[in-house]
Design a protein around this motif. Structure first.
Motif, PDB file in Angstrom:
ATOM      1  N   PHE A  44       0.873  -1.165   0.000  1.00 57.27           N
ATOM      2  CA  PHE A  44       0.000   0.000   0.000  1.00 57.27           C
ATOM      3  C   PHE A  44       0.915   1.220   0.000  1.00 57.27           C
ATOM      4  CE2 PHE A  44      -2.397  -3.283   2.322  1.00 57.27           C
ATOM      5  CZ  PHE A  44      -3.550  -3.334   1.553  1.00 57.27           C
ATOM      6  N   ILE A  45       0.977   1.927  -1.127  1.00 51.33           N
ATOM      7  CA  ILE A  45       1.891   3.059  -1.273  1.00 51.33           C
ATOM      8  C   ILE A  45       1.627   4.070  -0.154  1.00 51.33           C
ATOM      9  CG2 ILE A  45       2.656   4.928  -2.793  1.00 51.33           C
ATOM     10  CD1 ILE A  45       3.296   2.077  -3.815  1.00 51.33           C
ATOM     11  N   GLY A  46       2.687   4.459   0.536  1.00 50.08           N
ATOM     12  CA  GLY A  46       2.592   5.423   1.623  1.00 50.08           C
ATOM     13  C   GLY A  46       2.279   4.790   2.971  1.00 50.08           C
ATOM     14  N   PHE A  47       1.661   3.622   2.972  1.00 52.41           N
ATOM     15  CA  PHE A  47       1.325   2.944   4.226  1.00 52.41           C
ATOM     16  C   PHE A  47       2.394   1.933   4.596  1.00 52.41           C
ATOM     17  CE2 PHE A  47      -0.773  -0.416   6.693  1.00 52.41           C
ATOM     18  CZ  PHE A  47      -1.267   0.334   7.745  1.00 52.41           C
ATOM     19  N   GLY A  48       2.650   0.981   3.679  1.00 55.76           N
ATOM     20  CA  GLY A  48       3.670  -0.024   3.960  1.00 55.76           C
ATOM     21  C   GLY A  48       3.501  -1.257   3.103  1.00 55.76           C
ATOM     22  N   THR A  49       4.383  -2.220   3.329  1.00 55.90           N
ATOM     23  CA  THR A  49       4.398  -3.453   2.553  1.00 55.90           C
ATOM     24  C   THR A  49       4.415  -4.651   3.484  1.00 55.90           C
ATOM     25  OG1 THR A  49       5.628  -2.341   0.794  1.00 55.90           O
ATOM     26  CG2 THR A  49       5.664  -4.747   0.790  1.00 55.90           C
ATOM     27  N   PHE A  50       3.493  -5.590   3.234  1.00 57.25           N
ATOM     28  CA  PHE A  50       3.457  -6.855   3.945  1.00 57.25           C
ATOM     29  C   PHE A  50       4.119  -7.903   3.058  1.00 57.25           C
ATOM     30  CE2 PHE A  50      -0.198  -4.514   5.519  1.00 57.25           C
ATOM     31  CZ  PHE A  50      -0.179  -4.768   6.882  1.00 57.25           C
ATOM     32  N   SER A  51       4.944  -8.761   3.640  1.00 54.77           N
ATOM     33  CA  SER A  51       5.560  -9.843   2.870  1.00 54.77           C
ATOM     34  C   SER A  51       5.733 -11.054   3.779  1.00 54.77           C
ATOM     35  CB  SER A  51       6.917  -9.407   2.306  1.00 54.77           C
ATOM     36  OG  SER A  51       7.797  -9.056   3.346  1.00 54.77           O
ATOM     37  N   SER A  52       5.794 -12.229   3.150  1.00 55.01           N
ATOM     38  CA  SER A  52       6.064 -13.441   3.918  1.00 55.01           C
ATOM     39  C   SER A  52       7.461 -13.913   3.528  1.00 55.01           C
ATOM     40  CB  SER A  52       5.015 -14.522   3.655  1.00 55.01           C
ATOM     41  OG  SER A  52       4.970 -14.850   2.291  1.00 55.01           O
ATOM     42  N   VAL A  53       8.248 -14.267   4.523  1.00 53.50           N
ATOM     43  CA  VAL A  53       9.625 -14.694   4.295  1.00 53.50           C
ATOM     44  C   VAL A  53       9.886 -16.000   5.030  1.00 53.50           C
ATOM     45  CG1 VAL A  53      10.530 -12.360   3.906  1.00 53.50           C
ATOM     46  CG2 VAL A  53      10.491 -13.285   6.200  1.00 53.50           C
ATOM     47  N   ALA A  54      10.811 -16.770   4.472  1.00 58.86           N
ATOM     48  CA  ALA A  54      11.192 -18.031   5.105  1.00 58.86           C
ATOM     49  C   ALA A  54      12.282 -17.751   6.134  1.00 58.86           C
ATOM     50  CB  ALA A  54      11.702 -19.005   4.057  1.00 58.86           C
ATOM     51  N   ARG A  55      12.129 -18.322   7.288  1.00 56.76           N
ATOM     52  CA  ARG A  55      13.130 -18.200   8.348  1.00 56.76           C
ATOM     53  C   ARG A  55      13.796 -19.570   8.472  1.00 56.76           C
ATOM     54  NH1 ARG A  55      11.141 -15.563  13.853  1.00 56.76           N
ATOM     55  NH2 ARG A  55      11.223 -13.642  12.650  1.00 56.76           N
ATOM     56  N   ALA A  56      15.110 -19.599   8.375  1.00 50.94           N
ATOM     57  CA  ALA A  56      15.863 -20.849   8.399  1.00 50.94           C
ATOM     58  C   ALA A  56      15.836 -21.493   9.787  1.00 50.94           C
ATOM     59  CB  ALA A  56      17.310 -20.595   7.986  1.00 50.94           C
ATOM     60  N   ALA A  57      16.044 -22.803   9.803  1.00 48.94           N
ATOM     61  CA  ALA A  57      16.170 -23.512  11.078  1.00 48.94           C
ATOM     62  C   ALA A  57      17.432 -23.027  11.776  1.00 48.94           C
ATOM     63  CB  ALA A  57      16.248 -25.012  10.828  1.00 48.94           C
ATOM     64  N   ARG A  58      17.407 -23.041  13.106  1.00 47.64           N
ATOM     65  CA  ARG A  58      18.573 -22.558  13.849  1.00 47.64           C
ATOM     66  C   ARG A  58      18.609 -23.198  15.231  1.00 47.64           C
ATOM     67  NH1 ARG A  58      14.439 -19.086  14.562  1.00 47.64           N
ATOM     68  NH2 ARG A  58      14.248 -17.959  16.525  1.00 47.64           N
ATOM     69  N   LYS A  86       5.132   6.550   8.413  1.00 47.05           N
ATOM     70  CA  LYS A  86       6.248   6.809   9.318  1.00 47.05           C
ATOM     71  C   LYS A  86       6.271   8.293   9.728  1.00 47.05           C
ATOM     72  CE  LYS A  86      11.217   5.994   9.541  1.00 47.05           C
ATOM     73  NZ  LYS A  86      12.382   5.502   8.798  1.00 47.05           N
ATOM     74  N   ASP A  87       6.092   9.169   8.755  1.00 46.88           N
ATOM     75  CA  ASP A  87       6.088  10.620   9.052  1.00 46.88           C
ATOM     76  C   ASP A  87       4.885  11.016   9.908  1.00 46.88           C
ATOM     77  OD1 ASP A  87       8.415  10.816   7.578  1.00 46.88           O
ATOM     78  OD2 ASP A  87       7.433  11.628   5.791  1.00 46.88           O
ATOM     79  N   ALA A  88       3.704  10.417   9.631  1.00 41.46           N
ATOM     80  CA  ALA A  88       2.506  10.755  10.394  1.00 41.46           C
ATOM     81  C   ALA A  88       2.623  10.332  11.854  1.00 41.46           C
ATOM     82  CB  ALA A  88       1.282  10.080   9.760  1.00 41.46           C
TER      83      ALA A  88
END
Length: 91
Positions: A44-58, A86-88
């Protein structure tokens, strides 16, 4: 603010009924969830970005005992805040 309060705020801002606002909020959340499950990001331009990422085993250490435990690989959701939001918040 919880979901019910959020729906009330959306209804007040849009002039929609609470029932219609609930349907709209539920549809947005469901669509966002489906996109993230598929691995697609949502921006969402100006609001933010949601994403899904893989987290490695540790290997992690339990702070109280010092015991080592294996943490399996998993997928997590990340959110990167947009400049306008962020600015708001900073003001």
């Amino acid at each position: 603010m919880n979901k019910a309060e959020f729906i009330d705020a959306v209804a007040a801002k849009t002039g929609l009924s609470k029932k219609d606002s609930k349907g709209a909020v539920d549809a947005v959340l469901e669509t966002l969830t489906e996109s993230l499950v598929k691995g697609d990001g949502v921006s969402f331009i100006g609001f933010g970005t949601f994403s899904s990422v893989a987290r490695a085993a540790r290997t992690a250490t339990v702070p109280g005992t010092g015991k080592k435990v294996e943490v399996p690989a998993t997928k997590v959701v990340k959110f990167k805040v947009g400049k306008a939001l962020k600015d708001a918040v900073a003001k």
